[in-house]
Write a protein that holds these residues in place. Sequence first.
Motif, PDB file in Angstrom:
ATOM      1  N   ASN A   1      22.925 -31.463 -21.871  1.00 47.66           N
ATOM      2  CA  ASN A   1      21.742 -32.243 -22.210  1.00 47.66           C
ATOM      3  C   ASN A   1      20.729 -32.269 -21.080  1.00 47.66           C
ATOM      4  OD1 ASN A   1      22.793 -32.859 -24.701  1.00 47.66           O
ATOM      5  ND2 ASN A   1      23.539 -34.872 -24.099  1.00 47.66           N
ATOM      6  N   GLU A   2      21.183 -32.142 -19.870  1.00 50.43           N
ATOM      7  CA  GLU A   2      20.283 -32.202 -18.718  1.00 50.43           C
ATOM      8  C   GLU A   2      19.770 -30.818 -18.311  1.00 50.43           C
ATOM      9  OE1 GLU A   2      23.435 -33.737 -18.479  1.00 50.43           O
ATOM     10  OE2 GLU A   2      22.612 -35.648 -19.115  1.00 50.43           O
ATOM     11  N   GLY A   3      20.074 -29.795 -19.090  1.00 53.17           N
ATOM     12  CA  GLY A   3      19.584 -28.458 -18.779  1.00 53.17           C
ATOM     13  C   GLY A   3      20.455 -27.668 -17.817  1.00 53.17           C
ATOM     14  N   VAL A   4      21.687 -28.089 -17.642  1.00 56.82           N
ATOM     15  CA  VAL A   4      22.586 -27.408 -16.703  1.00 56.82           C
ATOM     16  C   VAL A   4      22.803 -25.960 -17.124  1.00 56.82           C
ATOM     17  CG1 VAL A   4      24.969 -27.339 -15.833  1.00 56.82           C
ATOM     18  CG2 VAL A   4      23.747 -29.513 -15.981  1.00 56.82           C
ATOM     19  N   ILE A   5      23.061 -25.740 -18.403  1.00 55.71           N
ATOM     20  CA  ILE A   5      23.348 -24.390 -18.881  1.00 55.71           C
ATOM     21  C   ILE A   5      22.157 -23.472 -18.631  1.00 55.71           C
ATOM     22  CG2 ILE A   5      23.842 -22.997 -20.933  1.00 55.71           C
ATOM     23  CD1 ILE A   5      25.533 -25.424 -21.926  1.00 55.71           C
ATOM     24  N   ALA A   6      20.965 -23.956 -18.918  1.00 52.89           N
ATOM     25  CA  ALA A   6      19.759 -23.144 -18.697  1.00 52.89           C
ATOM     26  C   ALA A   6      19.586 -22.794 -17.227  1.00 52.89           C
ATOM     27  CB  ALA A   6      18.531 -23.888 -19.210  1.00 52.89           C
ATOM     28  N   ARG A   7      19.797 -23.770 -16.362  1.00 52.16           N
ATOM     29  CA  ARG A   7      19.631 -23.516 -14.922  1.00 52.16           C
ATOM     30  C   ARG A   7      20.670 -22.537 -14.392  1.00 52.16           C
ATOM     31  NH1 ARG A   7      18.015 -28.890 -15.507  1.00 52.16           N
ATOM     32  NH2 ARG A   7      15.967 -29.324 -14.625  1.00 52.16           N
ATOM     33  N   VAL A   8      21.915 -22.707 -14.826  1.00 56.65           N
ATOM     34  CA  VAL A   8      22.985 -21.811 -14.371  1.00 56.65           C
ATOM     35  C   VAL A   8      22.737 -20.399 -14.892  1.00 56.65           C
ATOM     36  CG1 VAL A   8      25.463 -21.312 -14.545  1.00 56.65           C
ATOM     37  CG2 VAL A   8      24.694 -23.639 -14.067  1.00 56.65           C
ATOM     38  N   ALA A   9      22.370 -20.273 -16.157  1.00 55.51           N
ATOM     39  CA  ALA A   9      22.113 -18.952 -16.737  1.00 55.51           C
ATOM     40  C   ALA A   9      20.950 -18.259 -16.016  1.00 55.51           C
ATOM     41  CB  ALA A   9      21.824 -19.076 -18.227  1.00 55.51           C
ATOM     42  N   THR A  10      19.921 -19.000 -15.706  1.00 55.63           N
ATOM     43  CA  THR A  10      18.774 -18.433 -14.979  1.00 55.63           C
ATOM     44  C   THR A  10      19.209 -17.939 -13.603  1.00 55.63           C
ATOM     45  OG1 THR A  10      17.223 -19.848 -16.163  1.00 55.63           O
ATOM     46  CG2 THR A  10      16.472 -18.940 -14.061  1.00 55.63           C
ATOM     47  N   ALA A  11      20.006 -18.735 -12.909  1.00 57.17           N
ATOM     48  CA  ALA A  11      20.484 -18.335 -11.582  1.00 57.17           C
ATOM     49  C   ALA A  11      21.382 -17.099 -11.672  1.00 57.17           C
ATOM     50  CB  ALA A  11      21.224 -19.489 -10.915  1.00 57.17           C
ATOM     51  N   LEU A  12      22.259 -17.054 -12.667  1.00 58.35           N
ATOM     52  CA  LEU A  12      23.137 -15.894 -12.841  1.00 58.35           C
ATOM     53  C   LEU A  12      22.326 -14.624 -13.081  1.00 58.35           C
ATOM     54  CD1 LEU A  12      25.960 -17.439 -15.066  1.00 58.35           C
ATOM     55  CD2 LEU A  12      26.219 -16.610 -12.723  1.00 58.35           C
ATOM     56  N   ALA A  13      21.287 -14.742 -13.899  1.00 57.84           N
ATOM     57  CA  ALA A  13      20.447 -13.576 -14.197  1.00 57.84           C
ATOM     58  C   ALA A  13      19.625 -13.157 -12.981  1.00 57.84           C
ATOM     59  CB  ALA A  13      19.530 -13.889 -15.379  1.00 57.84           C
ATOM     60  N   ARG A  14      19.078 -14.136 -12.273  1.00 56.29           N
ATOM     61  CA  ARG A  14      18.197 -13.840 -11.146  1.00 56.29           C
ATOM     62  C   ARG A  14      18.947 -13.281  -9.938  1.00 56.29           C
ATOM     63  NH1 ARG A  14      14.162 -18.416  -9.666  1.00 56.29           N
ATOM     64  NH2 ARG A  14      13.199 -17.621 -11.539  1.00 56.29           N
ATOM     65  N   PHE A  15      20.141 -13.770  -9.695  1.00 58.58           N
ATOM     66  CA  PHE A  15      20.907 -13.376  -8.505  1.00 58.58           C
ATOM     67  C   PHE A  15      22.199 -12.655  -8.900  1.00 58.58           C
ATOM     68  CE2 PHE A  15      18.447 -17.193  -7.439  1.00 58.58           C
ATOM     69  CZ  PHE A  15      17.655 -16.674  -6.429  1.00 58.58           C
ATOM     70  N   SER A  16      22.058 -11.612  -9.703  1.00 60.02           N
ATOM     71  CA  SER A  16      23.225 -10.908 -10.237  1.00 60.02           C
ATOM     72  C   SER A  16      24.041 -10.176  -9.171  1.00 60.02           C
ATOM     73  CB  SER A  16      22.797  -9.926 -11.331  1.00 60.02           C
ATOM     74  OG  SER A  16      21.949  -8.938 -10.791  1.00 60.02           O
TER      75      SER A  16
END
Length: 165
Positions: A1-16
């Motif tokens: 609900n707080e956007g954790v999944i979105a933030r983690v997914a963005t970080a995973l994609a950005r820093f692969s």
Amino acid sequence: NEGVIARVATALARFSSHYGLQKQGLGVLHYLLFDKNSDCIFAILQRKGVTLSMKALEKSVSQLQRLEKKDRIESTGITCCDIIEFSLQILIICCSFTLNAYTEAKDSDIEKLINDAKLAIEGCLQEDRCALLLAKLLKIMKSKPPTEKKQKKKKKKECVFVYIF
């Protein structure tokens, strides 16, 4: 609900290519999936969780293949195996839950990646655990696909105001 999944997914994609971030990020996604909550599964699927897990799995397998077996028990080998373990657990849950995840993994030649991973984990400290997870994912991918599950639409709460005169 707080956007954790979105933030983690963005970080995973950005820093692969950052193995530490991949390990921690995939660990968070696995933690969120652990109780198999359908809302979390769908949220992770919407944020390309299968693709991100497969890319991390592929990079870690590739890195392990470059290491001598004796060096796979050092920090890089351990971290790569942790990434493999988290990726496999995410894929196992997602691919056994929805047809979309199953199809996405199947279309990306997951079976070849599994076979490559079997060889890459030889000599690693987590070899036994990873081998079990690889066998479990392979079994899922060779079995009948799951039936399509649709995300439940959340009911809108209606407010009723009563005026007393």
